[in-house]
Design a protein around this motif. Structure first.
Motif, PDB file in Angstrom:
ATOM      1  N   GLY A   1       0.808  -1.219   0.000  1.00 36.91           N
ATOM      2  CA  GLY A   1       0.000   0.000   0.000  1.00 36.91           C
ATOM      3  C   GLY A   1       0.836   1.262   0.000  1.00 36.91           C
ATOM      4  O   GLY A   1       0.551   2.221  -0.739  1.00 36.91           O
ATOM      5  N   GLY A   2       1.884   1.303   0.813  1.00 40.82           N
ATOM      6  CA  GLY A   2       2.745   2.483   0.842  1.00 40.82           C
ATOM      7  C   GLY A   2       3.440   2.731  -0.480  1.00 40.82           C
ATOM      8  O   GLY A   2       3.532   3.882  -0.941  1.00 40.82           O
ATOM      9  N   GLY A   3       3.904   1.662  -1.134  1.00 40.49           N
ATOM     10  CA  GLY A   3       4.545   1.820  -2.438  1.00 40.49           C
ATOM     11  C   GLY A   3       3.582   2.298  -3.499  1.00 40.49           C
ATOM     12  O   GLY A   3       3.931   3.125  -4.354  1.00 40.49           O
ATOM     13  N   SER A   4       2.351   1.777  -3.471  1.00 37.65           N
ATOM     14  CA  SER A   4       1.350   2.229  -4.442  1.00 37.65           C
ATOM     15  C   SER A   4       1.014   3.705  -4.251  1.00 37.65           C
ATOM     16  O   SER A   4       0.886   4.459  -5.225  1.00 37.65           O
ATOM     17  CB  SER A   4       0.078   1.382  -4.311  1.00 37.65           C
ATOM     18  N   LEU A   5       0.868   4.137  -2.996  1.00 41.77           N
ATOM     19  CA  LEU A   5       0.601   5.550  -2.724  1.00 41.77           C
ATOM     20  C   LEU A   5       1.763   6.426  -3.176  1.00 41.77           C
ATOM     21  O   LEU A   5       1.553   7.498  -3.770  1.00 41.77           O
ATOM     22  CB  LEU A   5       0.336   5.749  -1.234  1.00 41.77           C
TER      23      LEU A   5
ATOM     24  N   GLY B   1       4.392   3.273 -12.681  1.00 41.74           N
ATOM     25  CA  GLY B   1       3.302   2.374 -13.067  1.00 41.74           C
ATOM     26  C   GLY B   1       3.409   1.028 -12.377  1.00 41.74           C
ATOM     27  O   GLY B   1       2.400   0.447 -11.962  1.00 41.74           O
ATOM     28  N   SER B   2       4.637   0.525 -12.244  1.00 41.53           N
ATOM     29  CA  SER B   2       4.845  -0.740 -11.537  1.00 41.53           C
ATOM     30  C   SER B   2       4.465  -0.623 -10.071  1.00 41.53           C
ATOM     31  O   SER B   2       3.810  -1.513  -9.511  1.00 41.53           O
ATOM     32  CB  SER B   2       6.303  -1.172 -11.667  1.00 41.53           C
ATOM     33  N   LEU B   3       4.852   0.495  -9.436  1.00 41.13           N
ATOM     34  CA  LEU B   3       4.503   0.686  -8.028  1.00 41.13           C
ATOM     35  C   LEU B   3       2.989   0.789  -7.844  1.00 41.13           C
ATOM     36  O   LEU B   3       2.429   0.242  -6.886  1.00 41.13           O
ATOM     37  CB  LEU B   3       5.190   1.937  -7.487  1.00 41.13           C
ATOM     38  N   ILE B   4       2.321   1.494  -8.759  1.00 39.16           N
ATOM     39  CA  ILE B   4       0.866   1.649  -8.653  1.00 39.16           C
ATOM     40  C   ILE B   4       0.149   0.305  -8.793  1.00 39.16           C
ATOM     41  O   ILE B   4      -0.827   0.030  -8.095  1.00 39.16           O
ATOM     42  CB  ILE B   4       0.368   2.659  -9.710  1.00 39.16           C
ATOM     43  N   CYS B   5       0.657  -0.546  -9.673  1.00 39.75           N
ATOM     44  CA  CYS B   5       0.014  -1.845  -9.943  1.00 39.75           C
ATOM     45  C   CYS B   5       0.535  -2.977  -9.062  1.00 39.75           C
ATOM     46  O   CYS B   5       0.199  -4.147  -9.307  1.00 39.75           O
ATOM     47  CB  CYS B   5       0.209  -2.224 -11.407  1.00 39.75           C
ATOM     48  N   SER B   6       1.344  -2.665  -8.066  1.00 38.45           N
ATOM     49  CA  SER B   6       2.020  -3.725  -7.314  1.00 38.45           C
ATOM     50  C   SER B   6       1.039  -4.606  -6.534  1.00 38.45           C
ATOM     51  O   SER B   6       1.279  -5.806  -6.364  1.00 38.45           O
ATOM     52  CB  SER B   6       3.040  -3.112  -6.354  1.00 38.45           C
ATOM     53  N   ILE B   7      -0.079  -4.043  -6.048  1.00 38.54           N
ATOM     54  CA  ILE B   7      -1.011  -4.842  -5.248  1.00 38.54           C
ATOM     55  C   ILE B   7      -1.657  -5.941  -6.095  1.00 38.54           C
ATOM     56  O   ILE B   7      -1.554  -7.135  -5.752  1.00 38.54           O
ATOM     57  CB  ILE B   7      -2.068  -3.939  -4.588  1.00 38.54           C
ATOM     58  N   PRO B   8      -2.354  -5.606  -7.192  1.00 38.76           N
ATOM     59  CA  PRO B   8      -2.933  -6.706  -7.995  1.00 38.76           C
ATOM     60  C   PRO B   8      -1.872  -7.608  -8.608  1.00 38.76           C
ATOM     61  O   PRO B   8      -2.094  -8.818  -8.748  1.00 38.76           O
ATOM     62  CB  PRO B   8      -3.739  -5.974  -9.068  1.00 38.76           C
TER      63      PRO B   8
END
Length: 539
Positions: free
Chosen positions: A372-376, A401-408
């Motif tokens: 979550g922290g990386g996506s934020l 873009g990779s950080l934003i999509c890291s959760i899914p």
């Protein structure tokens, strides 16, 4: 212990086989973790053996491989360690299958290169290797790194240090890069791999303090340095990205200065050198993709091996998808490795847990907590760059873009269903899946027959032979506080009345590790009329 008992019974039932004694030991005080297990064996039994083969919990080695390792040791009397190049197999999650394919395609070329450059000063990875016991006992007893800092204390990456100590005393360390029959398992998910990486990160940073130790071979000093740079490169890359973003902000928000000196006749126009960027990009792309290209070419000229990867088209398609997948995960790993390096230097507590031994899937909640922290950060970073200069966002998009999509990405790649779906399409296929060797077939058949921890606990409490074996293998402690004895007596009564399914992991472990308590439970089960019927069920 149940598996050990079954193995001894199976060997005893075949008198035509040579009589082999199989020993099992479970340390009560598990100090120094895996290195402590090896040290415990050396102290108790090391003088009885010339060689020992070290395995991990997920290691598999064929009889031919074991025999060949001994022959290599006999043929090379100055060899102290011979490390095999284990092949990854046995996982079904999408993430693990991608990693299995990558190590199977790129690994042979990589380990052959290590062997070519290092020769007798090679790596030792701590498992799937044979060691000469005598010199190992004399030279590889590890102490603690002195000091009070975060990198002091117990040595975590003991294998690199043990190899360096062996070579420092004149014993060579080799990689048997072309020896078949050695296997291991990969972490099933990205998060499980990152948990392992944190331990490796701290261990490699510790080893850097041994870089200047006296007597070490230069090759092993280089091993220590490359281990450090494998993780230190992440914060350096992150710092480079932050500075480039800061430079963009300065160029956008600051007023351009064309005349920097008094009475300057001609303005100083901003200069752009695209050839510098092209050279940097070309060098980076060559470093990253040339080894993969060469490994794929090596397979293409070996049609017999290529069939195990699903044929040339599917092998090339798998390599292309793996390259895309690794590029997506590189910024995520960068962020985590940066935190690991900072945590090791700042003294954050490291919790050592055994890795999962199954196809462990990542939940959405766990992914939110870890990524979550990386996506934020990725969202804020992308928004800030777009506000400064929308055109520059395209250059940074592979990272943010990779950080934003890291959760899914982390969740979906851990799914067994997706891994099997790709296997049905013969993608990310390896020879160990398409033409599995008999050792792996036997292992997978045995794994399907495992009854599970609840059934094993029931067997330890009910079966007389297993109960006697478990009680004999533990140390009885009759002197306990009265309050503790009352609690454990209540635990026995609960187990009798509610059955084994009502006990969680902690109560079961309390019973299993107390021989007096376990024996009392066994007696009560067989002598008490109101014992729960689940104790005698087979489900």
């Amino acid at each position: 212990k149940s598996a050990w008992e079954d193995l001894r019974a199976a060997l005893a039932a075949q008198p035509e086989l040579p009589q082999i004694e199989v020993y099992y030991r479970l340390r009560t005080r598990r100090t120094h973790r895996k290195a402590g297990n090896v040290a415990d064996f050396c102290r108790r039994c090391g003088k009885k053996y010339r060689y020992m083969i070290v395995l991990d919990a997920d290691s598999v080695m064929s009889g031919a491989c074991l025999k060949r390792l001994v022959q290599l040791m006999e043929a090379n009397p100055k060899a102290g360690i011979i490390q095999t190049a284990p092949r990854a197999a046995g996982r079904d999650t999408l993430y693990a299958r991608i990693q299995q394919m990558a190590t199977r395609v790129y690994g042979p070329l990589f380990t052959a290169g290590l062997h070519y450059w290092q020769l007798g000063e090679s790596h030792y990875w701590g498992h799937n290797a044979i060691l000469r016991v005598g010199p190992f006992m004399r030279h590889c007893a590890l102490g603690k790194i002195e000091g009070k800092g975060p990198l002091a204390g117990e040595i975590l990456s003991h294998d690199f240090v043990e190899a360096a100590l062996m070579r420092a005393k004149g014993w060579s360390v080799w990689i048997a890069y072309d020896l078949p029959g050695s296997y291991e398992e990969m972490p099933p998910s990205l998060l499980d791999e990152l948990k392992r990486d944190r331990r490796w990160c701290q261990g490699n940073l510790q080893n850097f303090q041994l870089f200047t130790a006296k007597g070490l071979h230069p090759a092993h000093r280089a091993v220590f340095m490359t281990g450090v740079m494998a993780y230190l490169s992440a914060p350096l890359w992150f710092l480079f990205l932050v500075l480039s973003t800061a430079l963009l902000a300065m160029n956008v928000m600051a007023e351009p200065v064309y005349f920097r000196e008094p009475y300057q006749l001609f303005p100083l126009w901003p200069e752009w050198h695209p050839e510098w960027a092209i050279r940097l990009f070309g060098a980076t792309a060559t470093l990253l993709f040339l080894p993969k290209f060469l490994a794929a070419v090596l397979l293409l000229i070996r049609p017999k091996e290529l069939r195990g990867f699903g044929g040339p088209l599917r092998m090339l398609g798998s390599v292309a998808l793996e390259t895309l997948f690794s590029a997506l995960l590189a910024p995520v790993r960068m962020l985590f490795h940066t935190k690991f390096v900072l945590g090791a230097l700042l003294g954050w507590k490291l919790v050592w847990k055994s890795p999962p031994r199954g196809d462990n899937e990542t939940t959405w909640r766990e992914a939110m907590e870890k990524h979550g922290g990386g996506s934020l950060l990725g969202l804020l970073w992308a928004g800030g760059v777009y506000w400064l200069d929308p055109g520059f966002l395209w250059w940074l998009l592979p990272v943010v873009g990779s950080l934003i999509c890291s959760i899914p990405l982390s969740v979906w790649s851990s799914r067994v269903r997706l891994g099997r779906a790709f296997r049905e399409q013969r993608l990310f296929l390896i020879p160990e899946e398409s033409i599995p060797p008999r050792e792996l077939r036997w292992l997978w058949m045995a794994m399907r027959k495992i009854r599970g921890p609840l059934a094993d606990f029931r067997r330890a409490a009910v079966d007389p032979v297993t109960n006697a074996m478990m009680c004999a293998a533990s140390i009885p402690r009759p002197r306990r506080p009265a309050a503790l004895m009352e609690q454990r007596e209540a635990l026995i009564e609960r187990a009798l009345s509610e059955g084994p399914k009502a006990l969680g992991d902690v109560p079961r472990n309390v019973l299993l590790h107390d021989p007096l308590l376990l024996n009392r439970l066994h007696t009560r089960i067989w002598t008490t009329p109101h014992a729960h019927p689940d104790w005698f069920s087979e489900d």
